[in-house]
Write a protein that holds these residues in place. Structure first.
Motif, mmCIF file in Angstrom:
data_model
loop_
_atom_site.group_PDB
_atom_site.id
_atom_site.type_symbol
_atom_site.label_atom_id
_atom_site.label_comp_id
_atom_site.label_asym_id
_atom_site.label_seq_id
_atom_site.Cartn_x
_atom_site.Cartn_y
_atom_site.Cartn_z
ATOM 1 N N MET A 1 0.682 -1.097 -0.090
ATOM 2 C CA MET A 1 -0.016 -0.096 0.011
ATOM 3 C C MET A 1 1.153 1.235 0.004
ATOM 4 N N GLY A 2 2.078 1.220 -0.153
ATOM 5 C CA GLY A 2 3.005 2.223 -0.176
ATOM 6 C C GLY A 2 3.156 2.891 0.996
ATOM 7 N N PHE A 3 3.511 2.205 1.965
ATOM 8 C CA PHE A 3 3.945 2.765 3.542
ATOM 9 C C PHE A 3 5.293 2.741 3.508
ATOM 10 N N GLN A 4 6.069 2.314 2.553
ATOM 11 C CA GLN A 4 7.555 2.256 2.987
ATOM 12 C C GLN A 4 8.316 3.466 3.610
ATOM 13 N N LYS A 5 7.938 4.685 3.199
ATOM 14 C CA LYS A 5 8.453 5.989 3.409
ATOM 15 C C LYS A 5 8.125 6.370 4.869
ATOM 16 N N GLN A 6 6.897 5.870 5.277
ATOM 17 C CA GLN A 6 6.437 6.492 6.702
ATOM 18 C C GLN A 6 6.969 5.280 7.700
ATOM 19 N N LEU A 7 7.065 4.054 7.253
ATOM 20 C CA LEU A 7 7.620 2.908 8.174
ATOM 21 C C LEU A 7 9.073 3.363 8.595
ATOM 22 N N SER A 8 9.727 3.567 7.279
ATOM 23 C CA SER A 8 11.131 3.956 7.638
ATOM 24 C C SER A 8 11.300 5.199 8.429
ATOM 25 N N SER A 9 10.602 6.183 8.493
ATOM 26 C CA SER A 9 10.580 7.450 9.339
ATOM 27 C C SER A 9 10.217 7.077 10.705
ATOM 28 N N ILE A 10 9.146 6.162 10.812
ATOM 29 C CA ILE A 10 8.758 5.812 12.146
ATOM 30 C C ILE A 10 9.918 5.088 12.890
ATOM 31 N N ILE A 11 10.562 3.978 12.139
ATOM 32 C CA ILE A 11 11.398 2.998 12.847
ATOM 33 C C ILE A 11 12.846 3.885 12.895
ATOM 34 N N SER A 12 13.121 4.916 12.266
ATOM 35 C CA SER A 12 14.476 5.889 12.335
ATOM 36 C C SER A 12 14.192 6.577 13.739
ATOM 37 N N LEU A 13 13.009 6.910 14.397
ATOM 38 C CA LEU A 13 12.651 7.447 15.696
ATOM 39 C C LEU A 13 12.909 6.803 16.707
ATOM 40 N N LEU A 14 12.662 5.253 16.473
ATOM 41 C CA LEU A 14 12.717 4.410 17.686
ATOM 42 C C LEU A 14 14.029 3.758 18.034
ATOM 43 N N PRO A 15 14.350 3.498 19.295
ATOM 44 C CA PRO A 15 15.707 2.698 19.860
ATOM 45 C C PRO A 15 15.801 1.744 19.237
ATOM 46 N N LYS A 16 17.183 1.337 18.712
ATOM 47 C CA LYS A 16 17.602 0.041 18.057
ATOM 48 C C LYS A 16 17.307 -1.225 19.216
ATOM 49 N N LEU A 17 17.563 -0.849 20.333
ATOM 50 C CA LEU A 17 17.512 -1.866 21.473
ATOM 51 C C LEU A 17 16.098 -2.071 21.893
ATOM 52 N N ARG A 18 15.444 -2.815 20.903
ATOM 53 C CA ARG A 18 13.830 -3.091 21.302
ATOM 54 C C ARG A 18 13.656 -4.412 20.715
ATOM 55 N N ARG A 19 12.487 -4.979 21.128
ATOM 56 C CA ARG A 19 12.055 -6.350 20.552
ATOM 57 C C ARG A 19 11.095 -5.837 19.136
ATOM 58 N N THR A 20 11.054 -6.543 18.193
ATOM 59 C CA THR A 20 10.328 -6.335 16.971
ATOM 60 C C THR A 20 9.752 -7.391 16.414
ATOM 61 N N GLY A 21 8.361 -7.466 16.189
ATOM 62 C CA GLY A 21 7.865 -8.722 15.513
ATOM 63 C C GLY A 21 7.294 -8.294 14.202
ATOM 64 N N LEU A 22 7.416 -9.024 13.211
ATOM 65 C CA LEU A 22 7.143 -8.609 11.872
ATOM 66 C C LEU A 22 5.894 -10.044 11.423
ATOM 67 N N PHE A 23 4.648 -9.698 11.244
ATOM 68 C CA PHE A 23 3.611 -10.672 11.008
ATOM 69 C C PHE A 23 3.356 -10.460 9.666
ATOM 70 N N SER A 24 3.222 -11.558 9.043
ATOM 71 C CA SER A 24 2.597 -11.410 7.717
ATOM 72 C C SER A 24 2.287 -12.811 6.988
ATOM 73 N N ALA A 25 1.173 -12.931 6.194
ATOM 74 C CA ALA A 25 0.792 -14.017 5.502
ATOM 75 C C ALA A 25 1.548 -14.403 4.442
ATOM 76 N N THR A 26 2.438 -13.488 3.797
ATOM 77 C CA THR A 26 3.281 -14.047 2.581
ATOM 78 C C THR A 26 4.663 -13.034 2.816
ATOM 79 N N GLN A 27 5.551 -13.556 2.965
ATOM 80 C CA GLN A 27 6.956 -13.195 3.161
ATOM 81 C C GLN A 27 7.657 -12.931 1.784
ATOM 82 N N THR A 28 7.290 -11.605 1.193
ATOM 83 C CA THR A 28 7.971 -11.258 0.029
ATOM 84 C C THR A 28 9.286 -10.725 0.133
ATOM 85 N N GLU A 29 9.798 -10.253 -0.963
ATOM 86 C CA GLU A 29 11.252 -9.751 -1.017
ATOM 87 C C GLU A 29 11.220 -8.353 -0.255
#
Length: 588
Positions: A180-208
């Motif tokens: 849906m074209g949210f790469q830019k917003q996601l990258s900006s959000i992640i850049s504002l967050l600390p690197k020492l955190r837990r991250t969960g990525l959930f998806s029905a299809t693991q695309t490239e």
């Protein structure tokens, strides 16, 4: 989620047996919600997140993913901070649509309530951003759940929020977030967050693209892959489902019929499933609008509950439509792909894809609204005769379909649809708009070698939409598309067809009169005025032009949206610009 699903959707592992052990308040909340045993994705994921590992989860739709990240999020926050400050953000959950974000928010509430002084906030479009900001300022927010556009907007505007101690980030339906074209917003959000955190990525299809996102946002993630239960060994299609994401309780069929017969076959299908809960998917918002007006007027569907839902509806209307359908024991939801995935609507018996999706990846998500968590479900896709190779295409993707024969006793409803168009201009205009939008959306099919728009039989298709006349559009004028099968309505003046709505009809008559006066004015020779008032002349002329153009504005809007869509596809504009230019602002 329901608690009464068959045991075959569950493991023998209880939530109380997980290691690390869950806290008593969470176990009580699970028990009160009817959850005692875990699904496979919950068994695999909860212990990993609770052990402070990053995860990339690939699991079938309807497998219980929401609890798989809500439970560990609450457990991690319980251990991390017993009394957080009002504006200290400890957890974020991001999902692609307003409806899914709202669903996650409500599923999470019983568990978030077990945390002391923890406030959660739902952040989605359709609500005034200043109202969200005021609420956060006054009440605080420790857990943010929402869509990327609104989350980034809030994070960008509010310095008061503190993300330094963020513990966990969840990206749900990650593949669609990227589609849906949210790469830019996601990258900006992640850049504002600390690197020492837990991250969960959930998806029905693991695309490239999802793989790239996991590299950017996850630290040495554990890959969790949970496939749906395959068919029994005595099923002839079992070998084709070895790694399929279609659950064993889902039976998928295809119905091949001519475009002018589609509405009759649909009505026959709905009549035979009168007591069931059905979702019907259409290609465009205009199609949903049209069939949402036409179907209730057919005598065969008298007494049926028909609810339209699409992305161009106002947020309050969308929420009301979804809530109404969810509460029904039987009824019909007419929708676009805004309700194609992630949403857990209880008790859906049958999925009808009146139009196959533009993106073949969406097919499995549409049918995944039924047969959830081990229940039985039925799905049917309508195909035109020249689209039959789509069946083999899906088989290669390990989604086998069985053929369903057309019903010979289906009532011919096209005369009723055309009669409704003659009696109400709104039906006639919505039909033309839906027809045009369908053809232009058809041109954008990602499987264009199967869905070849230049081979569309326009005549039969127009009959299937109950049109009284073929619209004037470039695709018909400039291409040699077949108009065979279309029977124009004779002895009718289209200008005489009135709106059933009296106020709209009154306005239409005013517009026609203004147009007539404007033409007469242009035809008459202009007499010179000795003392012309230039400002007055300009003002009157502009007003007349505005009124004269009123009757063609809808067609202009369709053409404009189609051009903007092409620019979006070619990357000339981004999603935000497209939303603003079309006035939908749907994805924020």
């Amino acid at each position: 989620m329901d608690s009464d699903f068959p045991n075959k959707a569950l493991t023998s592992t209880r939530f109380s047996e997980l290691n690390p052990p869950l806290s008593e308040p969470v176990l009580e909340a699970l028990s009160e919600s009817g959850f005692d045993f875990c699904t496979p994705v919950q068994v695999a994921t909860i212990p990993l997140l609770c052990s402070f590992k990053d995860v990339a989860v690939d699991a079938a739709t309807g497998s219980g993913k929401t609890l798989a990240f809500v439970v560990p999020l609450v457990e991690i926050l319980r251990r991390a901070c017993s009394n957080p400050k009002p504006h200290q953000v400890l957890g974020i959950i991001i999902s692609p649509t307003r409806e899914l974000s709202s669903q996650i928010y409500h599923v999470a509430q019983p568990f978030i309530k077990t945390l002391v002084n923890a406030k959660s906030m739902l952040l989605v479009g359709g609500v005034d951003v200043k109202a969200d900001m005021k609420k956060i300022e006054e009440e605080g927010a420790n857990i943010l759940i929402g869509t990327p556009g609104r989350l980034y907007d809030i994070m960008d505007r509010m310095d008061i929020l503190d993300f330094k101690n963020l513990e966990i980030l969840i990206l749900d339906e990650a593949d669609r977030l990227l589609d849906m074209g949210f790469q830019k917003q996601l990258s900006s959000i992640i850049s504002l967050l600390p690197k020492l955190r837990r991250t969960g990525l959930f998806s029905a299809t693991q695309t490239e693209a999802v793989e790239e996102l996991s590299k950017a946002g996850l630290r040495n993630p554990v890959r969790v892959e949970v496939r749906a239960e395959s068919k029994p060994a005595n099923d002839p299609a079992a070998h084709q489902l070895a790694s399929s994401k279609t659950p064993s309780g889902l039976h998928i069929e295809y119905l091949e019929c001519e475009p002018d017969k589609k509405p009759s076959q649909l009505i026959d299908l709905l009549m035979k499933n009168r007591t069931q809960k059905v979702i019907i998917y259409f290609m465009t918002c205009a199609c949903v609008d049209y069939w949402g007006v036409v179907l209730p007027r057919l005598s065969a569907l008298k007494g049926f509950s028909l609810i339209p839902l699409h992305g161009k509806m106002k947020q309050a209307a969308r929420e009301k439509a979804l809530a109404s359908f969810t509460s029904l024991s039987n009824g019909i939801l007419l929708c676009t792909d805004v309700a194609a995935r992630g949403l857990d609507i209880p008790g859906v018996d049958c999925i009808v894809q009146y139009d196959p999706p533009q993106d073949p990846n969406v097919f499995i998500h549409r049918v995944g609204r039924t047969a959830r968590l081990g229940k039985q479900g039925h799905a049917i896709v309508f195909l035109l005769p020249k689209e039959e190779s789509y069946v083999e295409f899906l088989r290669i993707r390990r989604v086998p379909l069985q053929e369903r024969s057309c019903s010979n006793d289906a009532p011919d409803v096209v005369p009723q649809i055309r009669c409704a168009a003659k009696k109400d201009r709104d039906v006639m205009e919505k039909g033309l708009r839906a027809f045009v939008s369908y053809i232009r959306a058809y041109k954008e099919h990602l499987c264009s070698y199967i869905f070849r728009w230049k081979e569309l039989e326009i005549g039969k298709l127009a009959m299937g939409y109950g049109l009284l006349q073929l619209p004037s559009m470039s695709e018909i004028k400039q291409q040699s598309l077949s108009t065979e099968g279309f029977v124009p309505v004779e002895d009718i003046n289209f200008e005489d067809i009135k709106y059933r709505d009296k106020s709209r009809e009154k306005q239409r008559k005013k517009n026609l009169q203004a147009k007539k006066e404007a033409k007469e004015k242009e035809a008459k020779p202009q007499k010179p005025n000795k003392t012309p008032n230039a400002a007055t002349v300009t003002k009157k002329k502009t007003a007349r032009q505005r009124r004269a153009r009123q009757t063609v504005e809808d067609e202009d809007e369709l053409t404009r949206e189609y051009r903007l869509l092409k620019k979006l596809k070619k990357g000339r504009i981004d999603e935000d610009e497209y939303a603003k230019l079309t006035g939908t602002d749907e994805l924020l």
